[in-house]
Design a protein around this motif. Sequence first.
Motif, PDB file in Angstrom:
ATOM      1  N   ASN B 162      54.472  23.701 -36.934  1.00  0.00           N
ATOM      2  CA  ASN B 162      53.261  24.614 -36.388  1.00  0.00           C
ATOM      3  C   ASN B 162      53.789  26.015 -36.369  1.00  0.00           C
ATOM      4  OD1 ASN B 162      53.057  22.126 -33.262  1.00  0.00           O
ATOM      5  ND2 ASN B 162      52.624  21.830 -35.426  1.00  0.00           N
ATOM      6  N   VAL B 163      54.912  26.549 -36.015  1.00  0.00           N
ATOM      7  CA  VAL B 163      55.215  27.828 -35.984  1.00  0.00           C
ATOM      8  C   VAL B 163      54.652  28.247 -37.712  1.00  0.00           C
ATOM      9  CG1 VAL B 163      57.015  29.711 -36.069  1.00  0.00           C
ATOM     10  CG2 VAL B 163      56.799  27.991 -34.091  1.00  0.00           C
ATOM     11  N   ALA B 164      55.180  27.739 -38.534  1.00  0.00           N
ATOM     12  CA  ALA B 164      55.047  28.080 -40.114  1.00  0.00           C
ATOM     13  C   ALA B 164      53.560  28.371 -40.231  1.00  0.00           C
ATOM     14  CB  ALA B 164      55.744  27.217 -40.952  1.00  0.00           C
ATOM     15  N   THR B 165      52.852  27.214 -39.746  1.00  0.00           N
ATOM     16  CA  THR B 165      51.424  27.156 -40.135  1.00  0.00           C
ATOM     17  C   THR B 165      50.465  27.911 -38.828  1.00  0.00           C
ATOM     18  OG1 THR B 165      51.111  25.072 -39.139  1.00  0.00           O
ATOM     19  CG2 THR B 165      51.404  25.235 -41.443  1.00  0.00           C
ATOM     20  N   ASN B 166      51.010  28.206 -37.873  1.00  0.00           N
ATOM     21  CA  ASN B 166      50.289  28.792 -36.526  1.00  0.00           C
ATOM     22  C   ASN B 166      49.124  27.721 -36.389  1.00  0.00           C
ATOM     23  OD1 ASN B 166      49.057  30.274 -34.792  1.00  0.00           O
ATOM     24  ND2 ASN B 166      47.753  31.745 -35.939  1.00  0.00           N
ATOM     25  N   ALA B 167      49.642  26.582 -36.006  1.00  0.00           N
ATOM     26  CA  ALA B 167      48.874  25.481 -35.937  1.00  0.00           C
ATOM     27  C   ALA B 167      47.941  25.547 -34.730  1.00  0.00           C
ATOM     28  CB  ALA B 167      49.656  24.146 -35.674  1.00  0.00           C
ATOM     29  N   GLY B 168      46.698  24.960 -34.926  1.00  0.00           N
ATOM     30  CA  GLY B 168      45.586  24.979 -33.815  1.00  0.00           C
ATOM     31  C   GLY B 168      45.505  23.724 -33.088  1.00  0.00           C
ATOM     32  N   GLY B 169      44.375  23.001 -32.989  1.00  0.00           N
ATOM     33  CA  GLY B 169      43.988  21.689 -32.153  1.00  0.00           C
ATOM     34  C   GLY B 169      42.793  22.111 -31.439  1.00  0.00           C
ATOM     35  N   THR B 359      37.280  25.441 -43.096  1.00  0.00           N
ATOM     36  CA  THR B 359      36.912  26.958 -43.063  1.00  0.00           C
ATOM     37  C   THR B 359      36.405  27.289 -41.424  1.00  0.00           C
ATOM     38  OG1 THR B 359      34.595  26.081 -43.447  1.00  0.00           O
ATOM     39  CG2 THR B 359      36.043  26.975 -45.441  1.00  0.00           C
ATOM     40  N   VAL B 360      35.913  28.399 -41.274  1.00  0.00           N
ATOM     41  CA  VAL B 360      35.737  28.637 -39.984  1.00  0.00           C
ATOM     42  C   VAL B 360      34.168  29.724 -40.148  1.00  0.00           C
ATOM     43  CG1 VAL B 360      35.916  29.974 -37.757  1.00  0.00           C
ATOM     44  CG2 VAL B 360      37.956  28.916 -39.104  1.00  0.00           C
ATOM     45  N   VAL B 361      33.390  29.306 -39.368  1.00  0.00           N
ATOM     46  CA  VAL B 361      32.144  30.294 -39.455  1.00  0.00           C
ATOM     47  C   VAL B 361      31.622  30.726 -38.172  1.00  0.00           C
ATOM     48  CG1 VAL B 361      31.368  28.700 -41.670  1.00  0.00           C
ATOM     49  CG2 VAL B 361      30.589  28.371 -39.335  1.00  0.00           C
ATOM     50  N   PRO B 362      31.178  31.886 -37.909  1.00  0.00           N
ATOM     51  CA  PRO B 362      30.825  32.257 -36.772  1.00  0.00           C
ATOM     52  C   PRO B 362      29.664  31.229 -36.086  1.00  0.00           C
ATOM     53  CG  PRO B 362      30.109  33.919 -38.252  1.00  0.00           C
ATOM     54  CD  PRO B 362      30.691  32.549 -39.015  1.00  0.00           C
ATOM     55  N   ARG B 363      29.901  30.955 -34.937  1.00  0.00           N
ATOM     56  CA  ARG B 363      29.486  29.615 -34.120  1.00  0.00           C
ATOM     57  C   ARG B 363      27.996  29.919 -34.131  1.00  0.00           C
ATOM     58  NH1 ARG B 363      31.962  32.185 -29.712  1.00  0.00           N
ATOM     59  NH2 ARG B 363      33.904  30.694 -29.821  1.00  0.00           N
ATOM     60  N   THR B 364      27.369  30.927 -34.064  1.00  0.00           N
ATOM     61  CA  THR B 364      25.929  31.112 -34.195  1.00  0.00           C
ATOM     62  C   THR B 364      25.329  30.654 -35.447  1.00  0.00           C
ATOM     63  OG1 THR B 364      26.144  33.381 -34.624  1.00  0.00           O
ATOM     64  CG2 THR B 364      25.668  33.016 -32.243  1.00  0.00           C
ATOM     65  N   ARG B 365      26.262  30.531 -36.649  1.00  0.00           N
ATOM     66  CA  ARG B 365      25.684  30.125 -37.792  1.00  0.00           C
ATOM     67  C   ARG B 365      25.967  28.758 -38.160  1.00  0.00           C
ATOM     68  NH1 ARG B 365      25.115  35.253 -40.493  1.00  0.00           N
ATOM     69  NH2 ARG B 365      23.932  33.993 -41.896  1.00  0.00           N
ATOM     70  N   LEU B 366      26.438  27.836 -36.920  1.00  0.00           N
ATOM     71  CA  LEU B 366      26.667  26.582 -37.227  1.00  0.00           C
ATOM     72  C   LEU B 366      25.697  25.601 -37.721  1.00  0.00           C
ATOM     73  CD1 LEU B 366      29.106  25.241 -34.308  1.00  0.00           C
ATOM     74  CD2 LEU B 366      29.635  25.355 -36.981  1.00  0.00           C
ATOM     75  N   GLY B 432      40.894  27.721 -40.885  1.00  0.00           N
ATOM     76  CA  GLY B 432      41.104  28.031 -39.418  1.00  0.00           C
ATOM     77  C   GLY B 432      42.519  27.690 -38.752  1.00  0.00           C
ATOM     78  N   GLU B 433      43.203  26.516 -39.560  1.00  0.00           N
ATOM     79  CA  GLU B 433      44.276  26.068 -38.826  1.00  0.00           C
ATOM     80  C   GLU B 433      45.150  25.384 -39.828  1.00  0.00           C
ATOM     81  OE1 GLU B 433      42.994  23.515 -35.829  1.00  0.00           O
ATOM     82  OE2 GLU B 433      42.248  21.915 -36.918  1.00  0.00           O
ATOM     83  N   HIS B 434      44.677  24.986 -40.943  1.00  0.00           N
ATOM     84  CA  HIS B 434      45.834  24.272 -42.164  1.00  0.00           C
ATOM     85  C   HIS B 434      46.431  25.114 -42.706  1.00  0.00           C
ATOM     86  CE1 HIS B 434      42.596  20.614 -41.677  1.00  0.00           C
ATOM     87  NE2 HIS B 434      43.183  20.940 -40.567  1.00  0.00           N
ATOM     88  N   GLY B 435      46.004  26.559 -43.037  1.00  0.00           N
ATOM     89  CA  GLY B 435      46.734  27.409 -43.760  1.00  0.00           C
ATOM     90  C   GLY B 435      46.325  27.229 -45.124  1.00  0.00           C
ATOM     91  N   ILE B 436      47.120  28.253 -46.038  1.00  0.00           N
ATOM     92  CA  ILE B 436      46.467  28.368 -47.315  1.00  0.00           C
ATOM     93  C   ILE B 436      47.468  27.866 -48.534  1.00  0.00           C
ATOM     94  CG2 ILE B 436      46.238  30.030 -49.327  1.00  0.00           C
ATOM     95  CD1 ILE B 436      44.360  30.330 -47.058  1.00  0.00           C
ATOM     96  N   GLY B 437      48.878  27.752 -47.976  1.00  0.00           N
ATOM     97  CA  GLY B 437      49.692  26.834 -48.855  1.00  0.00           C
ATOM     98  C   GLY B 437      49.414  27.065 -50.302  1.00  0.00           C
ATOM     99  N   LEU B 438      49.544  25.896 -50.946  1.00  0.00           N
ATOM    100  CA  LEU B 438      49.554  26.072 -52.503  1.00  0.00           C
ATOM    101  C   LEU B 438      48.071  25.686 -52.876  1.00  0.00           C
ATOM    102  CD1 LEU B 438      51.399  26.146 -54.665  1.00  0.00           C
ATOM    103  CD2 LEU B 438      51.562  23.649 -54.744  1.00  0.00           C
TER     104      LEU B 438
ATOM    105  N   VAL C 153      43.732  31.528 -39.849  1.00  0.00           N
ATOM    106  CA  VAL C 153      44.988  31.595 -40.254  1.00  0.00           C
ATOM    107  C   VAL C 153      45.143  31.857 -41.832  1.00  0.00           C
ATOM    108  CG1 VAL C 153      45.718  29.892 -38.693  1.00  0.00           C
ATOM    109  CG2 VAL C 153      45.152  29.183 -40.842  1.00  0.00           C
ATOM    110  N   THR C 154      44.071  32.573 -42.421  1.00  0.00           N
ATOM    111  CA  THR C 154      43.855  32.823 -44.000  1.00  0.00           C
ATOM    112  C   THR C 154      44.810  34.010 -44.161  1.00  0.00           C
ATOM    113  OG1 THR C 154      41.663  32.275 -43.600  1.00  0.00           O
ATOM    114  CG2 THR C 154      42.421  33.129 -45.699  1.00  0.00           C
ATOM    115  N   GLY C 155      45.853  33.910 -44.912  1.00  0.00           N
ATOM    116  CA  GLY C 155      46.638  34.915 -45.099  1.00  0.00           C
ATOM    117  C   GLY C 155      47.632  35.424 -44.073  1.00  0.00           C
ATOM    118  N   PHE C 156      48.373  36.351 -44.317  1.00  0.00           N
ATOM    119  CA  PHE C 156      49.466  36.906 -43.289  1.00  0.00           C
ATOM    120  C   PHE C 156      48.733  37.611 -42.379  1.00  0.00           C
ATOM    121  CE2 PHE C 156      52.318  36.784 -47.196  1.00  0.00           C
ATOM    122  CZ  PHE C 156      52.603  35.413 -46.906  1.00  0.00           C
ATOM    123  N   ASP C 157      49.267  37.815 -41.160  1.00  0.00           N
ATOM    124  CA  ASP C 157      48.581  38.352 -39.799  1.00  0.00           C
ATOM    125  C   ASP C 157      48.873  39.785 -39.955  1.00  0.00           C
ATOM    126  OD1 ASP C 157      47.723  38.764 -37.618  1.00  0.00           O
ATOM    127  OD2 ASP C 157      48.298  36.767 -36.424  1.00  0.00           O
TER     128      ASP C 157
END
Lengths: 459, 493, 386
Positions: B162-169, B359-366, B432-438, C153-157
């Motif tokens: 969770n720390v590595a990915t800055n996990a959300g939920g 992805t995350v989008v501005p919520r007014t554009r949902l 938004g929460e999964h990260g970029i990884g590979l 969480v895109t990229g480093f903070d």
Amino acid sequence: MTALDSVPTTQRPMGVAPQGPLDISDDDLVSCVACGLCLPHCPTYRVTGLETSSPRGRIAAMRAVQFGGAPIDTVFERYMEECIQCRGCEAACPSQVPYGRLIEGARQALHERRSHDRRRRRRLAEWLGYTVILPRHRLVIAATWLLGLGQRLRLVPRRLVPRGVALPLVSLTELRHPLQPTAPTAPSGASSGGPSTGNPTNAFDAVLFTGCVMDAWQRGTHRSAITVMESTGAMVGLPGPGGDCCGALHVHAGRTAEARRLAERVIASMPGDAPIVVDSAGCGAALKDYGHLLGSPEARAFSERVHDFAEWLAPRVDRLAVRDTHERVVVADPCHLRHVQRQTTPVRSILAASHRTVDTDDDGLCCGAGGAYNALQPDLALAARERKIAALQRAAGGAALTDFRVVSANPGCLMHLMAAGVRAVHPADLLAEALDPEHPRWPRDAIRPEPSRHPGSTP
Amino acid sequence: MDATVPDHRADRSFASPSDAELTRLVADLGVALGPDRARSDPLELALYARDAGVASGRAAAVCFPRTTAEVAAAVQTARRHGRPFLGRGSGTGLAGGATPVDDPVVIVTTQMNRVLEVDVDERFAWVEPGVLNLDLTRAVAHLGLHYAPDPSSQQACSIGGNVATNAGGPHCLLYGTTQAHVLAAEVVLPDGTVTVLGGLSPDQPGYDLRGVFVGSEGTMGIATRIAVRLMPDPPALRTLLLDFTDVDAAAATVSGIIADGLVPAALEMMDADITRMVEDFVGAGYPRDAAAVLLVEVDGLTHGVDDAIEIIRRVGTANGARTVRVAADATERNLLWKGRKSAFGAIARIAPNYYLHDTVVPRTRLVEVLRGVYAIADEQRIKVLNVFHAGDGNLHPLLVFDGREPGVMERVHAAGDAIIELSLSVGGVLSGEHGIGLEKRAYMRSQFSPDDLHVQAGMRDAFDPDGFSNPHKVLPAGSRCGDVQSLPEGVWV
Amino acid sequence: MTRVGAVAPALSAAEVAERAREIAASIGSSHGPVVAVGAQTHWEVGGPVPDLEEALVVRAPSGIVAYDPAELTITCGAGTPVAMLDATLAEAGQECPLDPADPAATVGGVLMAGLSGRRRLRWGPLRERLLEARFVTGDGRIVKGGGPTVKNVTGFDVCRLLVGSLGTLGVAVQVTLRCQPRQSVALWTVGPTGVSAADVRRRLFNPSCVASDTQGVHVLFEGHADDIDAELAVSGCTPVVAGPIGPQGPWRGRISVPVTALRAVVDGLDGLDGLDGLGALATSMVPAAGDGVTVAWLAEWGVGTVHVASLSAEGLLAARALAQAHGGWLLREAGRLGPAGPDGAGPSGVGLDDGFGVGLPDPQIQRRLKMAFDPAGRLNPGRIPL
């Protein structure tokens, strides 16, 4: 730059997958997306933290063998044999991967291969256990006699296997007395009379499957089950010849062919359409799986008749006259009841009037018993049990093991827990204790087709 | 490259080791950790070739330390042998962050799984990285506390991961992601030394190294002890289910609730197909004929919660909600959440594979983005299901398919590209929460300029100048090639 | 909450971009130090104050670039005064709790100083407010860090790094902040006599601030009026007109200690009473709770913060020593030292010169981070003792 831009996808093989050496369906094998949600529900992963002892890891290993050309060697064998087959992962899997089928298939492949190169002594021991003794109930009873005598003469150490996997003290008295259900009181008050053993037919309201080892070592529990069942007014029968070994241990060991023969024998021992009640969760799960094991319409119809003891009793529990003992008991669901039969509510509801049931906070993680597992993999079995005992004690509010009882409906779990000093007891025994001896038995007439409320209770 | 820019060795690659090198490496790891906790059997290594993402790699060795000193020893051993290393928790990441690239030593923290200390008054706990997220909450539940970040994999994922990915939920809408809940982390840095980033003292002198480390996806070292905040259980907690005959109306309700001055604890959305499948699976009482449902949770003190329920009811009804149902008790609430969290399980019933975007989008554009996502899927003839954190605009479009169908992967990727392009075009972000990884590195250039990436590469290099820690993750290759725009000659150094 | 001033003017994205290019160009065409200047309300925080005569002074634009209340985010020029930001948000019933001591401060200045406001206990530290920043690095790159959405969480903070960096990593030009709905009632109270701040806090669910000074306990409640009434009843707190202003004086600082050590630090500060420092501050103090008695320190519970003030540098040094003895440190917020001498020491020679008083943790990483953003070390040299 490395070749990581061309990393292969392992989510599932593309195109037609080659038929691998394991007799398992490729569709089943690729249905795992490796999300890992099974991990915390696996007792061996929980105690090792190793991917190799997790469901996800075992499936990945099967894939490596099936699709990747990895050898079926001792490493692969170890990964497969470390599985307790509690199937906690299956209940937790969001993709509904049929893990039980996969691991049984892998074990079968191992068994077939092993027959050639396993050391002779072990093969002999396995043959003696699986093929000679278990299917012959008299031999089981005889062996138990010898064990019981040995225990009394202190010839058999209390701890047979290293570090705490122990056998319970066998009751020789129980062994001397065969089970003999009595007929219930007829509606008129007249006894229908006669012993109810022998060939079960539709004359009975339910048939109690007694099994092999349990009948030898925990016959008292069967007696309790019969007493409780009869107290609901049911006329209880016992299986005919051949209705002893269910073959569950054979399936787990990958001895599928023997398991099928035993299944056919069991089915033949209980003709008719009366419900079959099983007070051993492991046997119950096996009997319920005969439909899949044999694949025949008869087997499927047979499996439909099978009920766990609590499952059968729950809709009839109002007929029992029990006193409220106020005793707090912690429920340790047997895996084959919770994860395989998916029956968790009944045991709680049948005890509701007589006991206060408390749940553990571990999602029903396996105690490590696993049929013969605790003898074959003692290290993992003991570590799993340690974890389980901690959860039981948490549920009991931190009480000492001597200060509370644990209820579990499977003989293997009971023995495994008792060996660690847990006061484990079968729900049938708990209920039999709590039955009000003064209260008349529910009349038989009202049993079929529809259970109704106890005459003493308000409508 | 300009001479004044530091020599970034972190963009390096590592050649595959020879068999002899591997043998020596594993022997040394065995000396450092004990022979049974350093392994290299090919079959075992294969099990550590991936996480819950799609990409697969190859590890040189895998080891299982139990202490900080052992993690440090593993890192030092890897470096001594010229091998990179990779920290791994439960392996539930979805972006290939724990996929081994360049034959690293995989350092698994699952055996470091103790809750070391719980401070009830100051509401924090020190935990080892292998403690599972839900286990932590369970361990402190009897104290009236919980750990707030609750990724859908919370039963299986580890705090270290969770720390590595800055996990959300779902509950990060109000309470923030992992970043807001990590006070300090003891870290084995890529050079094998041990330090503590952040601290129980909420401010630290100098730059916020803790803040940079959280979410760095294992590229800046391995956390070996973590101090996390614990939150008091709210006195009042209510869960609502809103049911719509129109997806747009549901999406409009999301921004309407926020605009009305309410930030719920969680605000989740499921579209028609997923709602039906979840209901078949769980039987939680979700309406089978709804075009979309919103699952909203509000918590806090009683009157505030009552007011919040009224706001949700009013905004929902004004936007055309058919029903607004408030869960009567904990059982009903748990059933509703079980439905939401089993969503992926329901998906397995219609197709064997899925590819998930984040992805995350501005919520007014949902509203427009959701329409776009459906149109993209239609165009590529891929089924798409939407179940996501609507409150913070965090989409999880699930592209479901059967991988055995010829050419389907191309269409899945095309749809994914289009969804990302659409999300970024309305001012959104890649993850938004999964990260970029590979797996999402290639898209980084869509969101960031070469200069942006150059600075981020410098951050990575600050922690790991030699590039040993989880190489090739997060940043696309060549991130350090951004042109220096206007650095004059004779610069003041 | 009352309106604190005029709303901010609009600012176009094109103007911001143009301004960023100008700043980058001026950095590129100059030599020597670069100093971003806002309202100078936090001017004395941290290391030595730079000499503006010798530096390239740059200013960020002011105004609102984008604000949609339904997004709960606002994008503005980094030079926007916080008072204007507050007023703009208040029109939509929202706020961004930057809570600087002086509302004339600019948004960029507050973020760079990194001082979290009084309501941190409930609403989180300042660093969690910054979602996206556009800034100019020391080598003239125009860089975007983070993203405009509330979750990312895109990229480093990059943003976490900028907050509290005292202008040493980049010149902030435009920022996007996370906002929140304004609570309907905000009420300062004093705790019941004889009950410790820790005990008061234990009785409450989520107070916005629990502070204490020599006079007693101060609690800020925000939320629904009926809920606050109930919380007052369980905690025994009594409403007052205003919260504690905190210690005032020419030498001010902020102690950060482990939350577990706050009690010990507070006890220690009480013990410093006789010193020519904290104890002699009575005349410069502001009355607390309206009874005319003054205080020299104010502790914020749950966040490990103690605000201290002294009439002399020695008083602040004593407080710093105390903080360090308990595993913390003290950041100087006020106490003008003038430019540093050639050996780095300030003219007062009392050791407060670097603004921190402790070596930075992991200095090598900190130095390399600085290099990544400002390879030539031009941005606010000396502000952070690297």
